[in-house]
Design an enzyme around this catalytic site. Structure first.
Site, PDB file in Angstrom:
ATOM      1  N   GLU A  78      34.889  35.321  42.614  1.00 12.69           N
ATOM      2  CA  GLU A  78      34.805  34.255  43.616  1.00 12.69           C
ATOM      3  C   GLU A  78      34.060  33.025  43.115  1.00 12.69           C
ATOM      4  OE1 GLU A  78      34.200  37.433  44.146  1.00 12.69           O
ATOM      5  OE2 GLU A  78      35.644  38.071  45.666  1.00 12.69           O
ATOM      6  N   MET A  86      29.891  34.190  49.755  1.00 10.30           N
ATOM      7  CA  MET A  86      28.509  34.281  49.295  1.00 10.30           C
ATOM      8  C   MET A  86      28.420  34.463  47.780  1.00 10.30           C
ATOM      9  SD  MET A  86      26.652  33.782  51.963  1.00 10.30           S
ATOM     10  CE  MET A  86      27.950  32.608  52.282  1.00 10.30           C
ATOM     11  N   HIS A 139      31.496  42.435  56.813  1.00 14.16           N
ATOM     12  CA  HIS A 139      32.856  41.918  56.993  1.00 14.16           C
ATOM     13  C   HIS A 139      32.994  41.086  58.264  1.00 14.16           C
ATOM     14  CE1 HIS A 139      34.702  43.394  53.517  1.00 14.16           C
ATOM     15  NE2 HIS A 139      35.749  44.017  54.010  1.00 14.16           N
TER      16      HIS A 139
END
Lengths: 354, 319
Positions: A60, A88, A129
């Site tokens: 990511e 994050m 989540h």
């Protein structure tokens, strides 16, 4: 009326943007997998090809840097995260790099990139989540933060985000995906930084973010029958925030309740409350109230999940309290709401796993 | 084949870098350049050798020790000097300082104060070239510390996956601030990391501009022809402390002495004199030309205005 779901509206926005500008491309984990991001990226790869719509490694932060590098080199890329929690991993590239680039270049460079991120909720999404992390991003100068609450806005705001010349966090709420509304065909934009009055009223201003806007609209009949006319404002963009719209409303009503999908401490509800306290204190007839998540991570079990999320009853109670209503009167409104809008503990469209 | 003209140009480039940095080291003590400044003395062969293989239309990314690639790629000296003084005429109008130099007009799109930060950006720029079907390449220069960041590995993996035209240049100077390489990595094999991701990885003497240039030119050529990314480890040494104009008192004297005996500039100078491409008087002429240019840039920087208060909020968002 052209009725589409929030999810279809997002999908249409991506189709419109990709067709309009060949500098756009879409990347993200699972964008072309069989589930196509809950349906939101359906048909894009078939139409625009594997070069412009592609899956990525689970990297990511690195891939956000790729997004930024492509944007610096003149592209207009779009990244998708199935869960906002995954962003994050990428805070270095988003906060340290993308948010600073225009400023640190003396205004010479821009980073036109859009990061779609979905807030999960329900079916035991749990602590990792279903976080609602908008205020982390809204804190950072150089980022824009968008949270659409309706299908119409989802399409118009996403197109506007993609064609904005700044890094935009486009935060979707999973539970809104099946909500329907009028979605015009073709290209249209909803300007960033402009909120909207969802319902006019003169007694209390309720600023309700994302999913909390439709949640608030559910309680209006019950409150109206108690003689309370609520003005509901959906800010739509959290950064930059439509301060004028909010302040004008609070000056008119003299009362403010802020409803957020996120935690209490340092959240957008605190920010909007402070805005009103600083800028229109003399207009306030009652203390400001916030309706937020408690400062507790999301529990997984349905037994705790259903008491964790504030809903229409909590919003109504806050409204009644700023109106100075007494216990029995509040109970009467609550009873009305229970009949009108039963708690959506098990929304029927959610069938696991997802 | 490296032409005589290119050799002379690279020598001039290295000499210019050396003298600019030496001048900055002196001026820095006046306390008027008020930003963290990471000098490049000792590492000149890397920036000059690498950038000589690039076109101005290619993409370049670097680190906070960025004066080398900025000047070698053709960034404006006056703008850089003014930036160090925080002036409105600086390359980023005083907003970024020494650690965030850019020169988009020659392809230098980003340098960063944060280790490893620009590595994936170089991959993104390469991706843009691939999507637009141009023959541009993208180069990123980072330190040995950068290879310890996750984005280094993420970038190698993705660029190899997509066969992107990227040249990863690790400028291994063996220190992260005061911490030696041996305290940070178990194996001295940065160039070998390339293999596991499926790209060529070579190690060169980073104090030899000819070696650096040779390896980079080969990698650039391969990338331009669609052959994908490469990693080049250039082993070199910074002569001064991590940041600022002073000697580094925390490293072994013998180590510095040994590296200074292999000074990239002196070695290349000897080579060009031996090859009779240059004479001592050519070099003197170069020095006086460079020094004039430097003094002009210092004058420009000192005489330039600071940004006014109206500049504070400019550029937070792009219009």
């Amino acid at each position: 009326m052209r009725i589409r779901t929030y999810c279809q509206a997002i999908n249409e926005a991506l189709h419109e943007a990709m067709a309009r500008d060949d500098k756009t491309f879409i990347m993200g984990e699972g964008v072309d997998d069989p589930k196509v991001i809950f349906g939101s990226t359906a048909g894009l790869q078939e139409k625009f090809g594997v070069e412009r719509v592609f899956d990525i490694p689970l990297s990511e932060n690195g891939m956000t840097g790729v997004l930024m590098g492509a944007a610096l080199a003149g592209m207009r890329p779009i990244m998708t995260h199935q869960r906002i929690d995954f962003t994050m991993y990428a805070m270095d590239q988003i906060v340290n790099h993308a948010a600073k680039r225009c400023f640190a270049s003396g205004g010479v460079q821009s980073v036109p990139m859009t990061i779609r991120a979905i807030v999960g909720r329900g079916w035991g999404q749990g602590p990792q989540h279903s976080q609602s992390l908008q205020s982390l991003f809204a804190h950072i100068p150089g980022l824009k933060v968008v949270m659409p609450a309706t299908a119409y806005d989802a399409k118009g705001l996403l197109i506007a985000s993609i064609f904005d010349n700044n890094p935009v966090l486009f935060i979707e709420y999973r539970r809104l995906y099946e909500e329907t509304g009028d979605v015009p065909e073709g290209y249209y934009t909803v300007p960033l930084g402009k909120g909207i009055v969802r319902s006019e009223g003169r007694d209390v201003t309720v600023v309700a973010i994302s999913y909390m806007a439709p949640e608030t609209l559910k309680i209006l009949p019950a409150l109206a029958s108690a003689g309370i006319r609520v003005e509901v404002i959906d800010p739509r963009t959290l950064k930059p925030l439509d301060e004028t719209l909010i302040l004008d409303s609070v000056r008119k009503t003299g009362r403010l309740v802020v409803v957020d999908t996120a935690w209490r401490t340092c959240g957008m509800a605190a920010e909007i409350s402070a805005l009103a306290a600083e800028r229109c204190f003399p207009s306030l007839k009652a203390p400001i109230r916030r309706v937020t998540l408690p400062d507790i991570p999301t529990p997984t079990t349905q037994a705790l999940e259903k008491i964790y999320y504030p809903g229409p009853l909590d919003i109504a109670r806050a409204v009644c309290e700023v109106m100075g209503m007494d216990g029995p009167a509040i109970d009467k409104v609550s009873e009305h709401i229970r009949l009108d809008a039963p708690a959506p503990a098990a929304a029927p469209q959610f069938v696991g796993p997802f | 084949m490296v032409t005589s003209e290119l050799k002379k140009a690279m020598f001039h480039g290295m000499l210019r870098l050396r003298r600019v940095e030496e001048r900055i080291a002196i001026l820095y003590r006046e306390q008027q350049m008020r930003c963290p400044t990471h000098l490049y003395i000792g590492q000149e062969a890397v920036a000059v050798g690498a950038c000589a293989a690039l076109r101005k239309t290619d993409y370049l990314f670097g680190t906070y020790r960025g004066h080398g690639i900025y000047l070698a790629q053709g960034g404006n000296l006056n703008s850089m000097m003014a930036e160090l003084y925080g002036k409105k005429t600086g390359s980023t109008r005083g907003k970024g300082g020494s650690m965030q130099l850019i020169a988009p007009e020659v392809g230098l799109l980003c340098t960063s104060a944060l280790v490893g930060g620009t590595i994936p950006m170089s991959v993104g720029a390469a991706l843009s070239a691939q999507l637009r079907k141009t023959d541009q390449v993208s180069m990123v220069v980072f330190g040995d510390g950068g290879t310890e960041e996750g984005v280094f590995h993420e970038s190698l993996n993705f660029s190899a996956l997509k066969h992107l035209p990227v040249i990863f240049i690790c400028e291994n100077n063996f220190y992260a601030v005061y911490t030696p390489f041996s305290k940070r990595q178990g194996v001295d094999n940065i160039n070998d990391r390339a293999k596991v991701y499926g790209m060529p990885g070579v190690r060169v003497d980073g104090n030899s501009v000819m070696e650096v240039h040779g390896a980079v030119a080969e990698a650039v050529d391969r990338a331009r022809r669609g052959g994908g990314p490469s990693l080049i480890e250039c082993r070199t040494y910074r002569w001064l402390e991590h940041v600022g104009p002073n000697d580094d008192p925390y490293r072994p004297d013998t180590e510095l002495k040994q590296w200074k005996s292999r000074c990239p500039l002196a070695q290349f100078q000897k080579l060009l004199l031996d090859e009779r491409l240059l004479t001592e008087s050519d070099i003197s002429r170069m020095i006086s030309g460079i020094d004039r240019e430097i003094e002009e840039s210092v004058r420009f920087a000192k005489e330039s205005p600071f940004p006014g208060p109206e500049e504070l909020a400019v550029g937070v968002y792009a219009s």
